[in-house]
Write a protein that holds these residues in place. Structure first.
Motif, PDB file in Angstrom:
ATOM      1  N   TYR A  25      -7.700 -20.819 -60.408  1.00 36.21           N
ATOM      2  CA  TYR A  25      -6.520 -19.948 -60.365  1.00 36.21           C
ATOM      3  C   TYR A  25      -6.912 -18.501 -60.659  1.00 36.21           C
ATOM      4  CZ  TYR A  25      -1.860 -18.111 -61.236  1.00 36.21           C
ATOM      5  OH  TYR A  25      -0.714 -17.363 -61.184  1.00 36.21           O
ATOM      6  N   SER A  32       1.245 -13.267 -60.045  1.00 36.16           N
ATOM      7  CA  SER A  32       2.031 -14.231 -60.819  1.00 36.16           C
ATOM      8  C   SER A  32       1.898 -15.597 -60.156  1.00 36.16           C
ATOM      9  CB  SER A  32       3.507 -13.831 -60.890  1.00 36.16           C
ATOM     10  OG  SER A  32       4.167 -14.142 -59.689  1.00 36.16           O
ATOM     11  N   GLU A  33       2.424 -16.601 -60.816  1.00 35.73           N
ATOM     12  CA  GLU A  33       2.334 -17.943 -60.247  1.00 35.73           C
ATOM     13  C   GLU A  33       3.371 -18.193 -59.164  1.00 35.73           C
ATOM     14  OE1 GLU A  33       4.885 -18.786 -63.987  1.00 35.73           O
ATOM     15  OE2 GLU A  33       3.483 -17.264 -63.338  1.00 35.73           O
ATOM     16  N   SER A  38      -0.986 -23.124 -55.835  1.00 37.41           N
ATOM     17  CA  SER A  38      -1.657 -23.326 -57.121  1.00 37.41           C
ATOM     18  C   SER A  38      -0.817 -22.768 -58.261  1.00 37.41           C
ATOM     19  CB  SER A  38      -3.044 -22.699 -57.123  1.00 37.41           C
ATOM     20  OG  SER A  38      -2.964 -21.303 -56.943  1.00 37.41           O
ATOM     21  N   GLY A  39      -0.053 -21.712 -57.980  1.00 34.51           N
ATOM     22  CA  GLY A  39       0.808 -21.139 -59.000  1.00 34.51           C
ATOM     23  C   GLY A  39       1.893 -22.096 -59.445  1.00 34.51           C
ATOM     24  N   SER A  40       2.431 -22.858 -58.506  1.00 31.83           N
ATOM     25  CA  SER A  40       3.475 -23.817 -58.873  1.00 31.83           C
ATOM     26  C   SER A  40       2.911 -24.943 -59.735  1.00 31.83           C
ATOM     27  CB  SER A  40       4.141 -24.390 -57.617  1.00 31.83           C
ATOM     28  OG  SER A  40       3.206 -25.125 -56.849  1.00 31.83           O
ATOM     29  N   LEU A  42       0.346 -24.376 -61.892  1.00 30.98           N
ATOM     30  CA  LEU A  42      -0.293 -23.773 -63.060  1.00 30.98           C
ATOM     31  C   LEU A  42       0.354 -24.187 -64.374  1.00 30.98           C
ATOM     32  CD1 LEU A  42      -2.378 -21.859 -64.319  1.00 30.98           C
ATOM     33  CD2 LEU A  42      -0.707 -20.015 -63.989  1.00 30.98           C
ATOM     34  N   ARG A  43       1.641 -24.029 -64.503  1.00 28.07           N
ATOM     35  CA  ARG A  43       2.310 -24.377 -65.766  1.00 28.07           C
ATOM     36  C   ARG A  43       2.204 -25.862 -66.073  1.00 28.07           C
ATOM     37  NH1 ARG A  43       5.169 -20.120 -68.232  1.00 28.07           N
ATOM     38  NH2 ARG A  43       5.312 -18.313 -66.835  1.00 28.07           N
ATOM     39  N   SER A 104      -0.342 -14.166 -64.363  1.00 25.92           N
ATOM     40  CA  SER A 104      -1.226 -13.658 -63.313  1.00 25.92           C
ATOM     41  C   SER A 104      -2.599 -14.316 -63.406  1.00 25.92           C
ATOM     42  CB  SER A 104      -1.389 -12.139 -63.452  1.00 25.92           C
ATOM     43  OG  SER A 104      -2.108 -11.835 -64.640  1.00 25.92           O
ATOM     44  N   SER A 105      -3.348 -14.171 -62.344  1.00 29.05           N
ATOM     45  CA  SER A 105      -4.735 -14.647 -62.352  1.00 29.05           C
ATOM     46  C   SER A 105      -5.540 -13.933 -63.426  1.00 29.05           C
ATOM     47  CB  SER A 105      -5.384 -14.424 -60.986  1.00 29.05           C
ATOM     48  OG  SER A 105      -4.826 -15.268 -60.019  1.00 29.05           O
TER      49      SER A 105
END
Length: 152
Positions: A25, A32-33, A38-40, A42-43, A104-105
């Motif tokens: 990531y 931001s995600e 991949s952002g979805s 991440l959390r 963010s990354s």
């Protein structure tokens, strides 16, 4: 495989897998995600790492107790304490990141670079190796552990 060993292995796999995900990531350069595949995820990954770290110290202590390592001449108490401290410090940093409205990354890259997370990862790699050797049913691995204990 015992349930204590399975629990510890699950925690280790979650931490190692989460770290690998965070590396990937961080390399994407996302602000931001939001809006990325991949952002979805991440959390979800960060929450899995969080759950794995919360209780890692106790899980490792239970594994060692089950394996009766203290009776084999080793004193893991100091390391258990270090593992717990490193997990707590990493949890604090991880929870700070999770509290942000956008991740963010660069933020994840900074988390990855945290000395606390690096120390924890080294601890986890060490525990993983111990788990592999002590949890192995291969006679050669058990003999190696016994020889090491005898030479100390």
């Amino acid at each position: 495989m015992s349930s204590v060993r399975e629990e510890l292995a699950r925690r280790i796999n979650a931490v190692e897998g989460g770290y690998e995900f965070m590396l990937a990531y961080a390399a994407q350069g996302l602000p931001s995600e939001a809006g990325s595949k991949s952002g979805s995820q991440l959390r979800v990954e960060l929450r899995q790492v969080e759950a794995a770290l919360d209780g890692l110290e106790e899980s490792f202590a239970a594994f060692l107790e089950e394996r009766a390592q203290a009776e084999a001449g080793t004193e893991p108490g100091d390391f258990i304490q270090v593992l717990g401290e490193d997990a707590r410090k990493s949890l604090a940093a991880l929870r700070l990141v999770l509290a942000q409205p956008a991740i963010s990354s660069q933020l994840v890259d900074n988390l990855n670079a945290s000395i606390h997370l690096r120390a924890l990862l080294t601890d986890v790699f060490l525990v993983d190796e111990i788990l592999q050797v002590l949890g192995s049913s291969v006679p050669a691995a058990q003999q190696m552990v016994e020889e090491e204990a005898g030479s100390n």
